[in-house]
Write an enzyme that holds these catalytic residues in place. Structure first.
Site, short mmCIF file in Angstrom:
data_model
loop_
_atom_site.label_atom_id
_atom_site.label_comp_id
_atom_site.label_asym_id
_atom_site.label_seq_id
_atom_site.Cartn_x
_atom_site.Cartn_y
_atom_site.Cartn_z
N GLY A 11 -42.70 3.13 -25.59
CA GLY A 11 -41.99 4.36 -25.93
C GLY A 11 -40.85 4.12 -26.91
O GLY A 11 -40.57 2.98 -27.32
N LEU A 12 -40.19 5.20 -27.28
CA LEU A 12 -39.08 5.16 -28.25
C LEU A 12 -38.00 4.18 -27.81
O LEU A 12 -37.56 3.31 -28.57
CB LEU A 12 -38.50 6.58 -28.40
N LEU A 13 -37.55 4.29 -26.57
CA LEU A 13 -36.51 3.39 -26.07
C LEU A 13 -37.08 2.03 -25.70
O LEU A 13 -36.47 0.99 -25.99
CB LEU A 13 -35.81 4.02 -24.85
N ASP A 45 -50.36 1.82 -14.93
CA ASP A 45 -50.16 3.26 -14.68
C ASP A 45 -49.19 3.35 -13.51
O ASP A 45 -49.53 3.00 -12.37
CB ASP A 45 -51.51 3.91 -14.34
N ILE A 46 -47.98 3.81 -13.78
CA ILE A 46 -46.95 3.79 -12.73
C ILE A 46 -47.21 4.83 -11.64
O ILE A 46 -46.51 4.86 -10.64
CB ILE A 46 -45.52 3.92 -13.31
N ALA A 69 -41.47 7.55 -18.57
CA ALA A 69 -41.12 8.87 -18.01
C ALA A 69 -41.93 9.94 -18.71
O ALA A 69 -42.57 9.67 -19.73
CB ALA A 69 -39.62 9.15 -18.23
N TYR A 133 -37.50 19.48 -16.30
CA TYR A 133 -37.27 18.09 -16.71
C TYR A 133 -35.99 17.55 -16.06
O TYR A 133 -36.00 16.50 -15.41
CB TYR A 133 -37.17 18.00 -18.24
N LYS A 137 -35.62 14.54 -13.23
CA LYS A 137 -34.85 13.32 -13.48
C LYS A 137 -33.74 13.15 -12.44
O LYS A 137 -33.45 12.03 -12.01
CB LYS A 137 -34.27 13.32 -14.90
#
Ligand SMILES: NC(=O)c1ccc[n+]([C@@H]2O[C@H](COP(=O)([O-])OP(=O)(O)OC[C@H]3O[C@@H](n4cnc5c(N)ncnc54)[C@H](OP(=O)(O)O)[C@@H]3O)[C@@H](O)[C@H]2O)c1
Length: 304
Positions: A11-13, A45-46, A69, A133, A137
């Site tokens: 992912g991005l982060l 796969d979480i 996420a 969302y 979270k």
């Protein structure tokens, strides 16, 4: 050897984090991904609790960073079961498995746990999420604290950084519309000028996480909730102006002063970063410098 598992390394982060941690001598990084598997990355796969437990047992990391996420507010709104599975249940499974092995878990959360009416928000300010969302979270934060005594939540605001597609970040996702507005027959691009955001550069977040991991490696793990934020408030209209300047295009942009989103979004969730700053942790690359780094390595011509 200090071993760190990065969950959601594609992912991005996650990508920025793996790049940062790979530079540490004496550290080993185990990176997992789901649909975008790079060479050397472990498929995980979480949502599969058994696979998660086997992964943690097999790899026996000293620390685990959860960067996987479902972070798209519209998807969370329409598929709350998916949001729960990734943002809540998987955090619980990962943190419990890490706890059994005595590993520190760092879970990434969001400024969207707040309603945006009374900034700045401290780590112990009362959360009040406005959308699915943010609610998922917040539940994920609680799942982490319930599952381990050796855990930490890092809340972050709007992220941008090195991308693989414009849509990956809500900052760079503005580029195609900016580029289209700059063409000879381009119509003005309408940009939200209502919500205040603090765009935060993923390599800076990766640096912050590395500093946090170093503390854990020294036996001084940070627990509870911490927050990190870029220091420059901007609405999307202002972000677009600065993107246009960096791209050196004559964009036609129109500010939209009232919210138009289908999914409710907070007005200003400025996160106070004081807990980390007091520990000497942090780095803030100026937006104009950072965005030029992002654009320099991602070809934008043709984005329109
Ligand atoms: N982006 C933002 O502006 C922002 C702002 C505040 C907080 N955050 C938080 O920061 C964290 C990182 O966000 P991001 O922007 O880097 O997210 P992202 O780019 O959307 O990446 C999501 C990651 O989750 C993985 N993933 C998805 N489904 C999975 C599954 N079933 N099993 C395992 N992994 C799965 C993806 O793997 P594949 O790609 O391999 O499928 C990917 O690595 C998240 O906790 C997010 O809530 C993000």
């Amino acid at each position: 050897m200090f071993k760190v598992a990065v969950i959601g390394a594609s992912g991005l982060l996650g990508r920025a984090l793996v790049d940062e941690l790979a530079q540490q001598t004496g550290w080993q990084v185990v990176a997992t991904a789901f649909s975008r598997l790079a060479p050397g990355t472990v498929a995980l796969d979480i949502r599969d609790a058994q696979a998660v437990e086997q992964f943690v047992e097999r790899e026996a990391p000293d620390a685990l960073v959860i960067a996987a996420a479902e972070r798209r507010p519209d998807v969370c709104e329409h598929d709350p079961a998916l949001a729960r599975a990734l943002n809540v249940d998987a955090v619980r499974t990962l943190a419990a498995a890490a706890n059994r092995r005595g590993a520190w878990t760092l879970s990434i959360s969001t400024d969207y746990v707040f309603d945006g009416t009374h900034p700045p928000y401290q780590h112990d300010s009362a959360p009040a999420p406005l959308n699915a969302y943010g609610r998922s979270k917040l539940e994920g934060e609680r799942a982490l604290t319930e599952s381990t005594d050796l855990g930490c939540v890092l809340r972050l605001p709007l992220l941008y950084g090195p991308i693989v597609s414009w849509a990956e970040s809500a900052v760079t996702s503005l580029v195609p519309a900016i580029a289209a507005s700059a063409t000879p027959d381009g119509k003005p691009a309408v940009m939200d000028a209502w919500a205040i955001r603090y765009p935060t550069f993923t390599p800076d977040v990766a640096f912050v996480i590395r500093q946090m991991l170093e503390r854990h490696a020294r036996g001084d793990a940070i627990r509870g909730i911490v927050q990190w934020s870029g220091g420059e408030p901007m609405n999307k209209y202002e972000i677009a102006l600065r993107l246009a300047e960096a791209l050196q295009v004559g964009a036609h942009l129109t500010p939209q002063h009232t919210p138009t989103d289908a999914t409710p979004r907070p007005h200003n969730c400025h996160l106070a970063s004081s807990r980390l700053e007091a520990l000497g942790i942090g780095r803030r690359t100026p937006f104009d410098t950072a965005i030029r780094q992002v654009l320099a390595v991602f070809p934008w011509r043709g984005a329109e």
